[in-house]
Design a protein around this motif. Sequence first.
Motif, PDB file in Angstrom:
ATOM      1  N   UNK A   1       0.832  -1.218   0.000  1.00 49.99           N
ATOM      2  CA  UNK A   1       0.000   0.000   0.000  1.00 49.99           C
ATOM      3  C   UNK A   1       0.863   1.263   0.000  1.00 49.99           C
ATOM      4  N   UNK A   2       0.435   2.243  -0.740  1.00 49.14           N
ATOM      5  CA  UNK A   2       1.189   3.483  -0.822  1.00 49.14           C
ATOM      6  C   UNK A   2       1.065   4.262   0.481  1.00 49.14           C
ATOM      7  N   UNK A   3       2.173   4.887   0.870  1.00 45.18           N
ATOM      8  CA  UNK A   3       2.152   5.689   2.089  1.00 45.18           C
ATOM      9  C   UNK A   3       1.341   6.959   1.858  1.00 45.18           C
ATOM     10  N   UNK A   4       0.470   7.234   2.809  1.00 48.69           N
ATOM     11  CA  UNK A   4      -0.369   8.427   2.682  1.00 48.69           C
ATOM     12  C   UNK A   4       0.419   9.703   2.911  1.00 48.69           C
ATOM     13  N   UNK A   5       1.527   9.602   3.649  1.00 51.55           N
ATOM     14  CA  UNK A   5       2.367  10.765   3.928  1.00 51.55           C
ATOM     15  C   UNK A   5       3.488  10.796   2.903  1.00 51.55           C
ATOM     16  N   UNK A   6       3.566  11.866   2.146  1.00 52.98           N
ATOM     17  CA  UNK A   6       4.589  12.021   1.120  1.00 52.98           C
ATOM     18  C   UNK A   6       5.697  12.927   1.636  1.00 52.98           C
ATOM     19  N   UNK A   7       6.919  12.571   1.257  1.00 56.17           N
ATOM     20  CA  UNK A   7       8.079  13.321   1.694  1.00 56.17           C
ATOM     21  C   UNK A   7       8.783  13.996   0.536  1.00 56.17           C
ATOM     22  N   UNK A   8      10.079  13.699   0.418  1.00 63.41           N
ATOM     23  CA  UNK A   8      10.880  14.368  -0.613  1.00 63.41           C
ATOM     24  C   UNK A   8      10.482  13.978  -2.028  1.00 63.41           C
ATOM     25  N   UNK A   9       9.644  12.940  -2.180  1.00 64.78           N
ATOM     26  CA  UNK A   9       9.196  12.627  -3.539  1.00 64.78           C
ATOM     27  C   UNK A   9       8.309  13.720  -4.126  1.00 64.78           C
ATOM     28  N   UNK A  10       7.815  14.621  -3.276  1.00 65.31           N
ATOM     29  CA  UNK A  10       7.051  15.752  -3.810  1.00 65.31           C
ATOM     30  C   UNK A  10       7.907  16.651  -4.684  1.00 65.31           C
TER      31      UNK A  10
ATOM     32  N   UNK B   1       6.580  21.324   2.525  1.00 64.86           N
ATOM     33  CA  UNK B   1       5.671  20.175   2.578  1.00 64.86           C
ATOM     34  C   UNK B   1       6.455  18.873   2.634  1.00 64.86           C
ATOM     35  N   UNK B   2       7.495  18.767   1.827  1.00 61.01           N
ATOM     36  CA  UNK B   2       8.325  17.567   1.845  1.00 61.01           C
ATOM     37  C   UNK B   2       9.024  17.401   3.188  1.00 61.01           C
ATOM     38  N   UNK B   3       9.498  18.501   3.762  1.00 59.63           N
ATOM     39  CA  UNK B   3      10.162  18.436   5.059  1.00 59.63           C
ATOM     40  C   UNK B   3       9.189  17.957   6.136  1.00 59.63           C
ATOM     41  N   UNK B   4       7.970  18.478   6.125  1.00 63.52           N
ATOM     42  CA  UNK B   4       6.965  18.050   7.096  1.00 63.52           C
ATOM     43  C   UNK B   4       6.617  16.575   6.921  1.00 63.52           C
ATOM     44  N   UNK B   5       6.538  16.118   5.664  1.00 58.11           N
ATOM     45  CA  UNK B   5       6.229  14.710   5.432  1.00 58.11           C
ATOM     46  C   UNK B   5       7.322  13.787   5.938  1.00 58.11           C
ATOM     47  N   UNK B   6       8.576  14.141   5.720  1.00 60.34           N
ATOM     48  CA  UNK B   6       9.670  13.306   6.202  1.00 60.34           C
ATOM     49  C   UNK B   6       9.695  13.252   7.727  1.00 60.34           C
ATOM     50  N   UNK B   7       9.458  14.377   8.376  1.00 54.60           N
ATOM     51  CA  UNK B   7       9.418  14.377   9.835  1.00 54.60           C
ATOM     52  C   UNK B   7       8.243  13.549  10.349  1.00 54.60           C
ATOM     53  N   UNK B   8       7.113  13.631   9.659  1.00 59.19           N
ATOM     54  CA  UNK B   8       5.949  12.832  10.077  1.00 59.19           C
ATOM     55  C   UNK B   8       6.238  11.347   9.965  1.00 59.19           C
TER      56      UNK B   8
ATOM     57  N   UNK C   1       1.199  14.616  12.764  1.00 62.40           N
ATOM     58  CA  UNK C   1       1.163  15.678  11.763  1.00 62.40           C
ATOM     59  C   UNK C   1       2.127  16.767  12.214  1.00 62.40           C
ATOM     60  N   UNK C   2       2.964  17.232  11.317  1.00 63.64           N
ATOM     61  CA  UNK C   2       3.978  18.241  11.620  1.00 63.64           C
ATOM     62  C   UNK C   2       3.652  19.509  10.854  1.00 63.64           C
ATOM     63  N   UNK C   3       3.695  20.637  11.550  1.00 58.44           N
ATOM     64  CA  UNK C   3       3.494  21.947  10.943  1.00 58.44           C
ATOM     65  C   UNK C   3       4.704  22.811  11.273  1.00 58.44           C
ATOM     66  N   UNK C   4       5.345  23.318  10.233  1.00 53.60           N
ATOM     67  CA  UNK C   4       6.528  24.163  10.408  1.00 53.60           C
ATOM     68  C   UNK C   4       6.153  25.583  10.013  1.00 53.60           C
ATOM     69  N   UNK C   5       6.345  26.519  10.947  1.00 48.18           N
ATOM     70  CA  UNK C   5       6.099  27.932  10.656  1.00 48.18           C
ATOM     71  C   UNK C   5       7.296  28.532   9.964  1.00 48.18           C
ATOM     72  N   UNK C   6       7.465  28.218   8.689  1.00 44.80           N
ATOM     73  CA  UNK C   6       8.644  28.652   7.950  1.00 44.80           C
ATOM     74  C   UNK C   6       8.614  30.157   7.745  1.00 44.80           C
ATOM     75  N   UNK C   7       9.754  30.789   7.979  1.00 47.34           N
ATOM     76  CA  UNK C   7       9.879  32.225   7.766  1.00 47.34           C
ATOM     77  C   UNK C   7      10.228  32.481   6.308  1.00 47.34           C
ATOM     78  N   UNK C   8       9.329  33.174   5.581  1.00 44.87           N
ATOM     79  CA  UNK C   8       9.529  33.451   4.158  1.00 44.87           C
ATOM     80  C   UNK C   8       9.944  34.893   3.920  1.00 44.87           C
ATOM     81  N   UNK C   9      10.578  35.509   4.918  1.00 44.11           N
ATOM     82  CA  UNK C   9      11.015  36.891   4.768  1.00 44.11           C
ATOM     83  C   UNK C   9      12.187  37.018   3.816  1.00 44.11           C
ATOM     84  N   UNK C  10      12.508  38.230   3.471  1.00 43.81           N
ATOM     85  CA  UNK C  10      13.606  38.495   2.552  1.00 43.81           C
ATOM     86  C   UNK C  10      14.937  38.235   3.232  1.00 43.81           C
ATOM     87  N   UNK C  11      15.890  37.754   2.452  1.00 44.38           N
ATOM     88  CA  UNK C  11      17.205  37.514   3.000  1.00 44.38           C
ATOM     89  C   UNK C  11      17.977  38.768   3.291  1.00 44.38           C
TER      90      UNK C  11
END
Length: 506
Positions: A94-103, A123-130, A143-153
Amino acid sequence: MKFLETLRSLPPSRQLALAAAVLGVIFAMVFLVQGAMSEPKSLLYSKLEPATAGEVIEELEQRGIDYELRGDSIFIAQSQRDQVRYALARQGLPQQSVQGYELLDDVNGFSVTSEMYNAAYWRAKEGELTRTILAIDGVSAARVHIGASLGSGFARSQTPQTASVTLSTAHDLSPGQAEAIQFLVALAVAGLAPEDVAVIDPVKGVIAGPNVAKASQPSIAADNQATMLEDKIMRLIEARVGAGNARVSVSVDVNRQRQTISERTVDPESRIVRSRTTNDVSETSAGTSGALSAASNLPQGTAGGEGNSSTMRNSTESINYEFNERRTETELLPGQVERISIAVLLNEDALVQEGLDPAAAQAAAQEILSDFEQLILSGAGLNTARGDTLTVELMPFQVAEVAEMMSAPSMVETLVQNYFWSGLQAVLLGLVVIVLGLGVVRPLLSQKKLETAALEGPVPGDADTASEESPDPFVYLSDYTRERPDEAVALLQSWLSEDRKAAVNE
């Protein structure tokens, strides 16, 4: 041939009844044989998502494998389970419902913007951690939720990273396991601190997080210290009394308050002059003598008479000193041990010899208690001035019932365990066949013989037997009619029908 002739000579109603009885026997035999010969089912997969379970069922149907659904579980024949699992795994089921780096495999091309790639990456990072968290024993969903900071470098200040882990567990997670999940997520995300990861259970609430860590840290430290002391004391005592003859309980009270103390100390003997300031002030006053006249209003030198003047000088000095100064700031963190309480229970039967008089036994017990108290005080590092307490008691233990060792099952028990149900079904099959054969089929077949024997009369070879049982034919017919009225009526009806047929033919 006689059997066929007998069947043909039966009335249609009896032929139908016989056919129904034979079919019932056949159906009962088929049902019981299938139940006895059918292979037991074994679990293939359970708790699959509906889409994944549908894919597995479709593959089983294509392969022609018989399956059975029981709730959210799929069962197949026990002998085919392992082979089918390997075959489905080769197909990626059966296919894994949680997808990781294959995304990230599908994120390519010039149409992908940086925002789209960043979203797919997190999304891939959250899937691998899950996936990693689901591998922990006792975790059923995560279920893993990461509050990624998308601010300017190029921004001067960056928003701190945060994350949360929502999971369902079969049993309570220990503080150490929750802390391990925090470090797992923090080390996988750059710039994320472990204390900024919240571990949440929908049923039990927040297990670990920014606010929970500060509140529970003293309790965790106290529990760990109590466990370490119990193990240390138990090792010391069991070396003398043996395993199972001692019980140790340690309670550690810690301070859960956080204090900050600031202190400033000045040495008066270390003063030195920093600055000196002197101020001089002079004041002069003038006056005249004599009566007031017009001459007194004339300028000096033209007026007559004599006068006098006075001058006053004031001097002030200001001196500034410096002293040696020391500033001390002390922060008292929660977790300081305030008191340790230890209770030790020893088995009296294992330490005190039997056959002693009460006085000798009491003296021996007191000596044993004194020795163990000194041993525990030294080994645990108790501080009586702080308020630490130690209690050592000597009491007989209740003898625990020792479970008898189970012997390996014999061959007969194994056969009964494996083939009891099959054997019971075979016995039931035999009983059904015997009942149907003796209770239905045999009376139908033997009734025609009785009718024929009644029409033809007694057999010459059985004259002695017939004469002994019923010397008079009328007595025999009366007994037969009394014992089997239904068959006698049927016999009379058959005779009457034959007479009618003969009359019609004539």
